[in-house]
Motif scaffolding. Structure first.
Motif, PDB file in Angstrom:
ATOM      1  N   ASP A 416     -24.667 -26.734 -53.804  1.00 55.92           N
ATOM      2  CA  ASP A 416     -24.262 -26.919 -55.202  1.00 55.92           C
ATOM      3  C   ASP A 416     -25.400 -26.623 -56.171  1.00 55.92           C
ATOM      4  OD1 ASP A 416     -21.778 -27.595 -54.284  1.00 55.92           O
ATOM      5  OD2 ASP A 416     -22.000 -29.755 -54.585  1.00 55.92           O
ATOM      6  N   LYS A 417     -26.616 -27.050 -55.833  1.00 55.38           N
ATOM      7  CA  LYS A 417     -27.760 -26.817 -56.724  1.00 55.38           C
ATOM      8  C   LYS A 417     -28.083 -25.329 -56.844  1.00 55.38           C
ATOM      9  CE  LYS A 417     -30.016 -31.288 -55.935  1.00 55.38           C
ATOM     10  NZ  LYS A 417     -31.141 -31.992 -55.252  1.00 55.38           N
ATOM     11  N   VAL A 418     -28.088 -24.644 -55.711  1.00 51.93           N
ATOM     12  CA  VAL A 418     -28.431 -23.221 -55.727  1.00 51.93           C
ATOM     13  C   VAL A 418     -27.345 -22.416 -56.442  1.00 51.93           C
ATOM     14  CG1 VAL A 418     -28.787 -21.181 -54.282  1.00 51.93           C
ATOM     15  CG2 VAL A 418     -29.867 -23.354 -53.665  1.00 51.93           C
ATOM     16  N   LYS A 419     -26.096 -22.730 -56.149  1.00 51.92           N
ATOM     17  CA  LYS A 419     -25.004 -21.993 -56.788  1.00 51.92           C
ATOM     18  C   LYS A 419     -24.998 -22.217 -58.300  1.00 51.92           C
ATOM     19  CE  LYS A 419     -20.021 -21.196 -56.523  1.00 51.92           C
ATOM     20  NZ  LYS A 419     -18.740 -21.550 -55.875  1.00 51.92           N
ATOM     21  N   THR A 420     -25.171 -23.465 -58.716  1.00 48.23           N
ATOM     22  CA  THR A 420     -25.168 -23.764 -60.151  1.00 48.23           C
ATOM     23  C   THR A 420     -26.330 -23.090 -60.863  1.00 48.23           C
ATOM     24  OG1 THR A 420     -24.080 -25.900 -59.800  1.00 48.23           O
ATOM     25  CG2 THR A 420     -25.296 -25.625 -61.849  1.00 48.23           C
ATOM     26  N   THR A 422     -27.900 -20.396 -60.036  1.00 48.01           N
ATOM     27  CA  THR A 422     -27.689 -18.944 -60.081  1.00 48.01           C
ATOM     28  C   THR A 422     -26.635 -18.582 -61.118  1.00 48.01           C
ATOM     29  OG1 THR A 422     -28.215 -18.904 -57.713  1.00 48.01           O
ATOM     30  CG2 THR A 422     -27.287 -16.901 -58.668  1.00 48.01           C
ATOM     31  N   GLU A 423     -25.563 -19.354 -61.185  1.00 49.87           N
ATOM     32  CA  GLU A 423     -24.523 -19.102 -62.193  1.00 49.87           C
ATOM     33  C   GLU A 423     -25.088 -19.240 -63.602  1.00 49.87           C
ATOM     34  OE1 GLU A 423     -20.572 -20.609 -59.693  1.00 49.87           O
ATOM     35  OE2 GLU A 423     -21.710 -22.022 -60.934  1.00 49.87           O
ATOM     36  N   ILE A 470     -32.372 -13.629 -62.660  1.00 46.65           N
ATOM     37  CA  ILE A 470     -31.418 -14.288 -61.759  1.00 46.65           C
ATOM     38  C   ILE A 470     -32.092 -14.606 -60.427  1.00 46.65           C
ATOM     39  CG2 ILE A 470     -29.219 -14.030 -60.548  1.00 46.65           C
ATOM     40  CD1 ILE A 470     -28.459 -11.981 -62.828  1.00 46.65           C
ATOM     41  N   LYS A 471     -32.827 -13.645 -59.899  1.00 47.99           N
ATOM     42  CA  LYS A 471     -33.538 -13.830 -58.626  1.00 47.99           C
ATOM     43  C   LYS A 471     -34.524 -14.985 -58.717  1.00 47.99           C
ATOM     44  CE  LYS A 471     -34.900 -12.375 -54.470  1.00 47.99           C
ATOM     45  NZ  LYS A 471     -34.007 -12.372 -53.291  1.00 47.99           N
TER      46      LYS A 471
END
Length: 532
Positions: A416-420, A422-423, A470-471
């Motif tokens: 959840d942390k990584v996805k959020t 990145t979004e 983003i990266k």
């Protein structure tokens, strides 16, 4: 390999690519994502349109038979296949093209190239198939220590030298591309069975140097597991490790070179552990109400000691993007294989684990389920996916991936942390909402290897800056949350800032000391893993 050349820009060989139907499907997904019927697309310069500076060095006469400074060879050895590589190639920026490309035919010629490169102050970049997605093969010159660049391509060292059927191992030269390697093993009824996505366009030496992840989703997940011994050419001399099934004699010398990304020496050949060709298979595609349900089932299978050859899961959006499902369910691609025994008991138990977590298998026959339904569609999409970037990048679309590994107790929070993060970074960098999806590539009893894909609509003239923003955010998030900066894509230069944070400082000092001993002039792949 066939006689057809690999593309200097794009994936695969010249003349290969996605069909019109495949292109229409892929672009259609992006039209829906970003609510537009067309994208601002730029033209990619052809080979003859590229502006390459004159070579700064000329090979010694003794090296001339296997060295070249021809336009194609220099252009094809400038970049790997990372997103920034594609953008710079699309813009015709070949400033880092090597001055000379060497194609040695034996170890003596590798050593001769090293000696010559040292004498003229050139950096030397080992080059397998050029499929690096992390900036691992671009030649670098600092103008002070290195005044020119040489790329070292081992494609001429491609033979299976010897097969020891009793021990089930083979001595194989490092420049063997995947298909050619397998074709030579087939008459012996063996297979290495290491199939990364880049299988057709990458080499054994590249797999070993980057700790490649391959076909098996569990147990034998990395090329490490197949290496019995290595032979390595370094500027300080040639070393060969002893053939052994295992050893407790100090730190493993093989392990020092596996994953060294060409900074310590050039792997010239290896004794590799082989697998019997599969005779028995069982598999299915399994649907789950949610990605976390599917993850719980994967954990049960992994901790049950069942060791499936494939146990990958796709979140609903990832499944939709590849055409494997309609976006309403997460999908597990489950498969077992053996060259020795039927797999009914293992397969049945794995399906019980799936049922415990609300998994429902699609109807399919056990014999070829790995080629049917969602599993078959995803498998085809996985193999064909890399061809898309060569037309998506000119359309101003930012599509990239990153992968990690994390323990089970932290996985859901990590995801959840990584996805959020990145979004949020996509929205901030581009001003347009993007998309982040996740799948598992490999699984272990103590945790999974999550593989994230992100999709953004970029702007020509700012693509590199937008991608980097983003990266940075994604990499910061996964390191902060306790993951690794890479599970199987290697470090290269793209991951260096986060590898520096992940790697213990004293280990970095020890690695620098090893490099000083093996590569006194610091010529080999400068800027990768450590600074000399």
């Amino acid at each position: 390999m066939t006689d057809t050349r690999l593309k200097h820009y794009g994936w695969g060989r010249e003349g290969e690519g996605m069909s019109e139907e495949e292109r229409k499907f892929v672009l259609g997904r992006y039209h829906v994502k970003f609510g537009t019927d067309e994208f601002d697309t730029v033209a990619v310069p052809g080979l003859e349109e590229l502006s390459l500076r004159e070579p700064r060095i000329v090979p010694a006469p003794s090296l001339a038979p296997f060295c070249t400074s021809e336009r194609y060879d220099r252009a094809a050895h400038t970049y790997g296949k990372s997103y920034p590589d594609y953008v710079r190639a699309m813009l015709g920026n070949y400033d880092s093209a090597p001055d000379v490309v060497a194609y040695p035919r034996n170890e003596s010629e590798i050593s001769a190239v090293m000696d010559w490169a040292g004498s003229v102050g050139a950096s030397l970049t080992p080059f397998g198939g050029g499929s690096s997605v992390c900036g691992g093969v671009e030649p670098r010159v600092d103008g002070i220590k290195h005044k020119a660049a040489v790329s070292l391509d081992l494609r001429n060292l491609s033979k299976v030298i010897e097969v020891d059927s009793l021990s089930r191992v083979a001595s194989i030269e490092a420049g063997a591309y995947g298909p050619f390697l397998e074709n030579q093993l087939k008459p012996h009824n063996f297979t290495l069975r290491h199939f990364p996505q880049s299988f057709e366009y990458s080499t054994l030496g590249g797999w070993i140097a980057t700790r490649s992840g391959g076909h098996f989703a569990s147990l034998h997940t990395h090329i490490d597991d197949f290496v019995e011994s290595l032979r390595v050419v370094t500027p300080a001399g040639v070393l060969e490790t002893r053939r052994l099934p295992g050893s407790g004699a100090g730190p493993s010398p093989d392990r020092m070179f596996i994953g060294s990304e060409g900074i310590l020496g050039v792997i010239s050949r290896a004794w590799m552990r082989l697998q019997p060709r599969p005779k028995f298979r069982a598999g299915a595609s399994v649907r789950f109400p949610s990605f976390f349900d599917a993850a719980c089932a994967v954990r049960a299978v992994a901790q049950g000691g069942l060791y499936p050859s494939n146990c990958r899961i796709l979140d609903p959006q990832e499944a939709l993007n590849t055409g494997a499902a309609d976006g309403s369910a997460a999908i597990m691609v489950l498969a077992f294989e053996s060259g020795d025994h039927p797999l009914d008991a293992w397969f049945a138990r794995a399906l019980e684990c799936c049922a415990d977590h609300r998994g429902t298998p699609e109807p399919a026959t056990a014999r070829d389920a790995h080629l049917q339904g969602a599993a078959g569609i995803w498998r085809n999409a996985f193999i064909r996916m890399p061809y898309a970037r060569e037309f998506l990048t000119p359309a101003g679309l930012i599509n990239d991936t990153f992968e990690s590994a994390i323990t089970w107790d932290r996985f859901e929070s990590f995801h959840d942390k990584v996805k959020t993060a990145t979004e949020c970074a996509i929205l901030e960098a581009t001003g347009i909402k993007g998309e982040v999806t996740c799948r598992f590539t490999h699984v272990y009893p103590d945790g999974p290897a999550p593989y994230f894909s992100f999709h953004a609509r970029g702007r020509h003239g700012a693509l590199l800056e937008q991608w980097q923003a983003i990266k940075n955010a994604a990499s910061d998030a996964l390191i902060t949350a306790g993951g690794t900066i890479t599970h199987h894509h290697a470090v290269g230069r793209d991951h260096r800032p986060w590898y520096d944070r992940q790697r213990p400082a004293l280990f970095a000092a020890a690695l620098r000391a090893a490099k000083r001993e093996l590569d006194p002039q610091g010529m080999l792949n400068p800027g990768v893993l450590i600074d000399a």
